[in-house]
Design an enzyme around this catalytic site. Structure first.
Site, PDB file in Angstrom:
ATOM      1  N   GLU A 114      -4.947 -28.810  32.038  1.00 54.12           N
ATOM      2  CA  GLU A 114      -3.659 -28.221  32.325  1.00 54.12           C
ATOM      3  C   GLU A 114      -2.516 -29.127  31.874  1.00 54.12           C
ATOM      4  O   GLU A 114      -2.655 -30.356  31.845  1.00 54.12           O
ATOM      5  CB  GLU A 114      -3.516 -27.906  33.805  1.00 54.12           C
ATOM      6  CG  GLU A 114      -3.467 -29.109  34.687  1.00 54.12           C
ATOM      7  CD  GLU A 114      -3.241 -28.715  36.144  1.00 54.12           C
ATOM      8  OE1 GLU A 114      -2.684 -29.533  36.872  1.00 54.12           O
ATOM      9  OE2 GLU A 114      -3.616 -27.614  36.526  1.00 54.12           O
ATOM     10  N   CYS A 134     -11.610 -36.114  36.105  1.00 55.02           N
ATOM     11  CA  CYS A 134     -11.263 -37.534  36.260  1.00 55.02           C
ATOM     12  C   CYS A 134     -12.378 -38.222  37.048  1.00 55.02           C
ATOM     13  O   CYS A 134     -12.868 -37.667  38.030  1.00 55.02           O
ATOM     14  CB  CYS A 134      -9.939 -37.676  37.000  1.00 55.02           C
ATOM     15  SG  CYS A 134      -9.457 -39.402  37.220  1.00 55.02           S
ATOM     16  N   CYS A 141      -6.735 -35.588  45.511  1.00 51.67           N
ATOM     17  CA  CYS A 141      -6.474 -35.010  44.188  1.00 51.67           C
ATOM     18  C   CYS A 141      -7.503 -33.956  43.802  1.00 51.67           C
ATOM     19  O   CYS A 141      -8.716 -34.204  43.834  1.00 51.67           O
ATOM     20  CB  CYS A 141      -6.462 -36.136  43.156  1.00 51.67           C
ATOM     21  SG  CYS A 141      -6.330 -35.531  41.477  1.00 51.67           S
ATOM     22  N   SER A 218       1.282 -42.955  33.324  1.00 51.19           N
ATOM     23  CA  SER A 218       1.066 -43.111  34.762  1.00 51.19           C
ATOM     24  C   SER A 218      -0.357 -43.629  35.005  1.00 51.19           C
ATOM     25  O   SER A 218      -1.291 -43.210  34.319  1.00 51.19           O
ATOM     26  CB  SER A 218       1.239 -41.744  35.412  1.00 51.19           C
ATOM     27  OG  SER A 218       0.837 -41.796  36.742  1.00 51.19           O
ATOM     28  N   LEU A 242       1.093 -45.999  43.779  1.00 52.40           N
ATOM     29  CA  LEU A 242       0.764 -46.977  44.818  1.00 52.40           C
ATOM     30  C   LEU A 242       0.242 -46.242  46.062  1.00 52.40           C
ATOM     31  O   LEU A 242      -0.840 -46.518  46.541  1.00 52.40           O
ATOM     32  CB  LEU A 242       2.014 -47.804  45.162  1.00 52.40           C
ATOM     33  CG  LEU A 242       1.776 -48.956  46.115  1.00 52.40           C
ATOM     34  CD1 LEU A 242       0.895 -50.022  45.484  1.00 52.40           C
ATOM     35  CD2 LEU A 242       3.101 -49.571  46.577  1.00 52.40           C
ATOM     36  N   CYS A 360      -1.056 -31.173  40.676  1.00 52.59           N
ATOM     37  CA  CYS A 360      -2.213 -32.027  40.481  1.00 52.59           C
ATOM     38  C   CYS A 360      -3.492 -31.264  40.151  1.00 52.59           C
ATOM     39  O   CYS A 360      -4.177 -30.782  41.043  1.00 52.59           O
ATOM     40  CB  CYS A 360      -2.439 -32.818  41.767  1.00 52.59           C
ATOM     41  SG  CYS A 360      -3.606 -34.126  41.592  1.00 52.59           S
TER      42      CYS A 360
HETATM   43  S1  SF4 Z   1      -4.826 -38.873  41.139  1.00 51.18           S
HETATM   44 FE1  SF4 Z   1      -5.041 -39.275  38.965  1.00 51.18          FE
HETATM   45  S2  SF4 Z   1      -6.495 -41.001  38.883  1.00 51.18           S
HETATM   46 FE2  SF4 Z   1      -6.691 -40.121  40.935  1.00 51.18          FE
HETATM   47  S3  SF4 Z   1      -8.381 -38.653  40.732  1.00 51.18           S
HETATM   48 FE3  SF4 Z   1      -6.446 -37.529  40.387  1.00 51.18          FE
HETATM   49  S4  SF4 Z   1      -6.216 -37.526  38.170  1.00 51.18           S
HETATM   50 FE4  SF4 Z   1      -7.707 -39.140  38.683  1.00 51.18          FE
END
Ligand code: SF4
Length: 370
Positions: A114, A134, A141, A218, A242, A360
């Site tokens: 996306e 990821c 997330c 990022s 953070l 996200c």
């Molecule tokens: S916040 Fe970013 S690093 Fe963490 S799992 Fe999701 S996509 Fe991956």
């Protein structure tokens, strides 16, 4: 043979040929050398692919017919494409900002990522992905919950930008002004392809060309890779997620923090400050009862005072994971006051795109579930 039949036959043959856009610049140079062509032909080929965005070798009119045929016999050109788009309604958009739009992008192997187009009065920002899924599994997330499928090729990163730039022009009559690597994936785990894509996107005199300073990478905070970017001489900005300045809370939110404790992260940020001469942005997502207490704010102040930084407070989109909730606004206001009293530079962002789960990795996740 009818025209359609000829086209279908060509397409069937093409499907079996590899996609030339998976080759990076170095590999394009090797290919041209193998074909007995001088080195400058590789630059011309790169320009045809990423500036003119040619879809057929026949468009490459600076090449002779023989070379075009040689290329077409062994390769095809298949860029990523738009699979779907979803826009916020104007009412859902914070402070009636122009609506955020989220796009599902289909890659040539059928995988989906996306990208999000975030318009505002001053900017037109593309938020793009660097991986399919990821591997880092941050607990808040949706992308992390999908697991990891693969890294994106550099061209798959640039294609997202080209597609969103075209959409921005169509919808808002202006092109992209900023790019943020904040979509699916951890860009620092795919750094070679991120570097390659940035080199293409910032290439002077290409049809799409943007300054490095308008690009933000990022990261969850991978110290060795942060230092590699700083040493590379790139002028891009860096945002570090953070989310907590307390080691054990951070480990709970982001398991990767177990291997990269806060002290090491501080070192890496300081070294970024020294090498690049710029602050980093510390991204802090407020989660009710997890990182929003006065003690959390004190820890954040202590951490932030040790480096050169700005703090970006963002709201959590609770649709992503019901275990977490966004911080209450009065708690948030107290925390902001504590940071301001300590003399820190703080910006507060409403999470644009919450209404379409654009914050996200959600679109690809829900699509997969279907
Ligand atoms: S916040 Fe970013 S690093 Fe963490 S799992 Fe999701 S996509 Fe991956």
């Amino acid at each position: 043979m009818s025209k359609n039949f000829a086209a279908a036959t060509k397409e069937r043959q093409n499907r079996q040929l590899p996609n030339i856009r998976v080759l990076n610049r170095e590999e394009l140079a090797k290919l041209m050398a193998q074909l007995g062509e001088p080195a400058y032909r590789a630059s011309q080929l790169h320009r045809w692919l990423y500036s003119h965005q040619a879809l057929d070798f026949d468009e490459m009119t600076t090449f002779g017919k023989q070379l075009r045929q040689k290329l077409a016999t062994s390769w095809t050109i298949r860029p990523a494409s738009l699979a779907s788009a979803e826009s916020e309604t104007l009412e859902a958009s914070p402070a009636l900002a122009p609506p955020t739009a989220k796009f599902l992008i289909r890659l040539e192997d059928g995988e989906l990522v996306e990208s999000v187009l975030i318009p505002s009065e001053e900017r037109m920002t593309a938020c793009i992905s660097s991986q399919v899924g990821c591997p880092l599994r941050c607990s808040f997330c949706a992308t992390g919950n999908m697991g990891f499928r693969r890294d994106l090729a550099a061209s798959e990163i640039t294609d997202q930008v080209f597609l969103l730039d075209a959409e921005a022009r169509k919808r808002h009559e202006r092109g992209l002004s900023n790019i943020v690597f904040m979509g699916m994936g951890e860009p620092l785990l795919n750094l070679d392809n991120v570097f390659e894509s940035i080199a293409t996107l910032t290439e002077a005199e290409y049809r799409f060309s943007i300054s490095e300073k308008k690009i933000t990478i990022s990261t969850v905070g991978l110290p060795a890779e942060m230092e590699r970017i700083a040493r590379s001489g790139l002028k891009t900005k860096l945002a570090v997620s953070l989310h907590s300045a307390d080691q054990s809370t951070r480990e709970r939110l982001m398991p990767v923090a177990i291997d990269h404790p806060l002290d090491r992260l501080t070192e890496a940020i300081s070294s970024w400050n020294a090498l690049v001469g710029q602050p980093v942005t510390l991204v802090y997502m407020l989660l009710e009862g997890i990182n929003d207490s006065p003690e959390d704010a004190r820890k954040l102040v202590r951490f932030a005072k040790r480096v050169l930084c700005k703090i970006n407070l963002i709201d959590y989109n609770s649709i992503v994971n019901l275990r977490f909730k966004p911080g209450y606004s009065d708690v948030k206001n107290k925390l902001i006051q504590q940071l301001l009293d300590a003399g820190l530079h703080v910006t507060v962002r409403k999470s644009q795109g919450a209404a379409i789960n654009a914050a996200c990795g959600q679109l690809a996740t829900s699509h997969r579930r279907k």
